[in-house]
Design a protein around this motif. Sequence first.
Motif, short mmCIF file in Angstrom:
data_model
loop_
_atom_site.label_atom_id
_atom_site.label_comp_id
_atom_site.label_asym_id
_atom_site.label_seq_id
_atom_site.Cartn_x
_atom_site.Cartn_y
_atom_site.Cartn_z
N GLY A 190 21.31 15.52 2.24
CA GLY A 190 19.90 15.63 2.62
C GLY A 190 18.88 16.41 1.84
N ILE A 191 19.52 17.42 1.73
CA ILE A 191 18.92 18.67 1.23
C ILE A 191 18.32 18.37 -0.57
CG2 ILE A 191 18.95 20.88 0.03
CD1 ILE A 191 20.72 21.71 2.59
N ILE A 192 19.40 17.58 -1.16
CA ILE A 192 19.12 17.24 -2.49
C ILE A 192 18.16 16.24 -2.51
CG2 ILE A 192 20.12 16.21 -4.54
CD1 ILE A 192 22.61 17.91 -3.68
N LEU A 193 18.25 15.29 -1.53
CA LEU A 193 17.31 14.17 -1.61
C LEU A 193 16.15 14.62 -1.21
CD1 LEU A 193 19.30 11.22 0.03
CD2 LEU A 193 18.92 11.34 -2.22
N ILE A 194 15.95 15.38 -0.26
CA ILE A 194 14.31 15.95 0.05
C ILE A 194 13.96 16.69 -0.97
CG2 ILE A 194 13.18 17.53 1.67
CD1 ILE A 194 15.22 16.68 3.74
N ALA A 195 14.43 17.57 -1.70
CA ALA A 195 14.02 18.37 -2.92
C ALA A 195 13.62 17.32 -3.83
CB ALA A 195 14.95 19.38 -3.17
N LEU A 196 14.55 16.38 -4.27
CA LEU A 196 14.11 15.44 -5.30
C LEU A 196 12.99 14.73 -4.98
CD1 LEU A 196 17.66 13.68 -6.33
CD2 LEU A 196 15.98 14.89 -7.84
N PHE A 197 12.69 14.14 -3.70
CA PHE A 197 11.71 13.18 -3.15
C PHE A 197 10.33 14.17 -3.29
CE2 PHE A 197 9.05 12.59 0.54
CZ PHE A 197 8.53 11.34 -0.01
N THR A 198 10.44 15.33 -2.69
CA THR A 198 9.07 15.97 -2.50
C THR A 198 8.72 16.60 -4.01
OG1 THR A 198 10.63 18.04 -1.66
CG2 THR A 198 9.21 16.81 -0.20
N ASP A 199 9.54 17.00 -4.64
CA ASP A 199 9.30 17.43 -5.99
C ASP A 199 8.72 16.60 -7.10
OD1 ASP A 199 9.63 19.76 -8.02
OD2 ASP A 199 10.74 18.33 -9.10
N LYS A 200 9.29 15.28 -6.83
CA LYS A 200 8.90 14.14 -7.65
C LYS A 200 7.37 13.67 -7.31
CE LYS A 200 11.42 12.27 -10.65
NZ LYS A 200 12.60 12.82 -10.35
N THR A 201 6.69 13.97 -6.12
CA THR A 201 5.34 13.93 -5.76
C THR A 201 4.07 14.55 -6.32
OG1 THR A 201 5.35 14.85 -3.63
CG2 THR A 201 6.10 12.51 -3.37
N LEU A 202 4.84 15.84 -6.98
CA LEU A 202 3.72 16.68 -7.30
C LEU A 202 3.44 16.47 -8.69
CD1 LEU A 202 5.25 20.17 -6.18
CD2 LEU A 202 3.51 18.83 -5.12
N SER A 203 2.02 16.47 -8.84
CA SER A 203 1.46 16.19 -10.20
C SER A 203 1.45 17.69 -11.00
CB SER A 203 -0.19 15.92 -10.18
OG SER A 203 -0.97 16.90 -9.57
N GLN A 204 1.28 17.59 -12.10
CA GLN A 204 1.35 18.87 -13.03
C GLN A 204 0.15 20.15 -12.42
OE1 GLN A 204 3.80 19.28 -15.20
NE2 GLN A 204 3.20 21.52 -15.33
N ASP A 205 -0.85 19.48 -12.21
CA ASP A 205 -1.86 20.37 -11.47
C ASP A 205 -1.64 20.86 -10.30
OD1 ASP A 205 -3.60 19.58 -13.69
OD2 ASP A 205 -5.01 18.40 -12.49
N GLU A 206 -0.98 20.11 -9.45
CA GLU A 206 -0.51 20.55 -8.09
C GLU A 206 0.52 21.75 -8.26
OE1 GLU A 206 -1.25 16.84 -5.20
OE2 GLU A 206 0.29 17.03 -6.58
N ARG A 207 1.35 21.37 -9.27
CA ARG A 207 2.54 22.52 -9.49
C ARG A 207 1.84 23.88 -9.92
NH1 ARG A 207 7.54 20.18 -10.11
NH2 ARG A 207 7.03 17.80 -9.94
N GLU A 208 0.92 23.74 -10.92
CA GLU A 208 0.26 24.94 -11.54
C GLU A 208 -0.38 25.86 -10.30
OE1 GLU A 208 -1.92 24.01 -14.89
OE2 GLU A 208 -0.19 23.51 -15.97
N GLU A 209 -1.04 24.95 -9.47
CA GLU A 209 -1.73 25.49 -8.37
C GLU A 209 -0.90 26.30 -7.35
OE1 GLU A 209 -4.41 22.78 -6.35
OE2 GLU A 209 -4.46 24.20 -4.64
N ILE A 210 0.33 25.65 -7.15
CA ILE A 210 1.47 26.57 -6.28
C ILE A 210 1.81 27.89 -6.75
CG2 ILE A 210 3.95 26.40 -5.63
CD1 ILE A 210 3.34 23.14 -4.83
N TYR A 211 2.00 27.56 -8.24
CA TYR A 211 2.43 29.14 -8.88
C TYR A 211 1.35 29.80 -9.13
CZ TYR A 211 6.82 27.10 -10.96
OH TYR A 211 8.27 26.63 -10.85
N ASN A 212 -0.04 29.45 -8.96
CA ASN A 212 -0.70 30.53 -9.19
C ASN A 212 -1.26 30.92 -7.77
OD1 ASN A 212 -1.31 29.97 -11.89
ND2 ASN A 212 -2.72 28.31 -11.76
N SER A 213 -0.78 30.30 -6.77
CA SER A 213 -1.55 30.69 -5.59
C SER A 213 -0.54 31.86 -4.82
CB SER A 213 -1.52 29.63 -4.41
OG SER A 213 -0.26 28.94 -4.06
N GLN A 214 0.62 32.20 -5.44
CA GLN A 214 1.51 33.15 -4.85
C GLN A 214 0.80 34.35 -4.69
OE1 GLN A 214 4.18 31.61 -3.39
NE2 GLN A 214 3.47 29.78 -4.28
N ALA A 215 0.64 35.10 -3.36
CA ALA A 215 0.19 36.15 -3.22
C ALA A 215 1.26 37.46 -3.43
CB ALA A 215 -0.17 36.56 -1.69
#
Lengths: 158, 177
Positions: B152-177
């Motif tokens: 389950g953990i692997i499937l959830i990680a694969l699935f949720t990771d796949k749905t992210l666009s490049q922009d969304e990824r960058e936003e997550i990296y940039n928003s770390q406080a």
Amino acid sequence: MFTYVLYALAGAGLMISFMKDKKKTKMALKKAWKSFENILPQLLTVMIIIGFALAVLSPETISSLIGSESGILGILAAALIGSITLIPGFVAFPLAAALLDNGAGYMQITAFVSTLMMVGVITIPMETKVLGKKLTLLRNCAAFVFSIIAAFAMGVLI
Amino acid sequence: MNVKQLIKRYRVFLILFAVNLVISLVMPEIGLTAFSNTAKNIKEMISVIPPIFILLGLLDVWVDRQTMMKYTGKGSGLKGVLISFLLGSAAAGPLYAAFPVATVMLKKGSSIFNVLIFLGAWSTTKVPLLTFEAANLGMRFMLTRLALSVIGIILIALFTDKTLSQDEREEIYNSQA
């Protein structure tokens, strides 16, 4: 018990770090405190909400909702209760064992235990800070769906 | 931080605390039980959390970005997944304590997929919790659930990771406080 291991690790780590570099160690402690203080407001909020929830939902209420006769509705109810509540593991497992003794079903208990650990509705604000809104929601939804599937799988396997 | 800022930061907690006080006056049974539950939870938190945050601080100071990226970053492959899994499994404490660790991982360049694996492992395959689960619900229950969880953990990680666009990824990296 394991908590002591963690304390020992942290203590040993601090000591080695201190011997190697005092300044860096001080910085590490500062960062530790800052990370903690960063989540503290939300954490306290979560604690008080759980306090409420557990005061209203007694083990008897929970057990009447998710008995082994409760079927799919019971699984869903168990998954929902598990998603919303945030009970520490050392309380949750004895509770789960007690519920099983009192007639709760394996499938319902699996749904409860699994969502309890993977899905955290009340900690979503904390999670959003790290993963962002979309990823947080997706992760929680996927974990919820997985827990339901796991519950059925357990019903077959056990 | 002055008092005004402090109150603002903790206002939701303070409001709920006040509500709980009022409930304690009107319905003492529920209100007081809620208070004692909260106190118990906070006590538990205080007993588990200090070493986690100290280790987190040490990780932050001693492991530099390059090392973290090399072992758990993009292209770290199976090794990265395994390390993230072990990092999460060796933990103790509730999932909320994992979020600050995830922040440090992201700040130091771990891949989002590996952070998701880490969070998944932290949530369900923690070693101390597994032994406790086996003691209470039986070895068979624990092992079957563990096997399902790993998938389950692997499937959830694969699935949720796949749905992210490049922009969304960058936003997550940039928003770390």
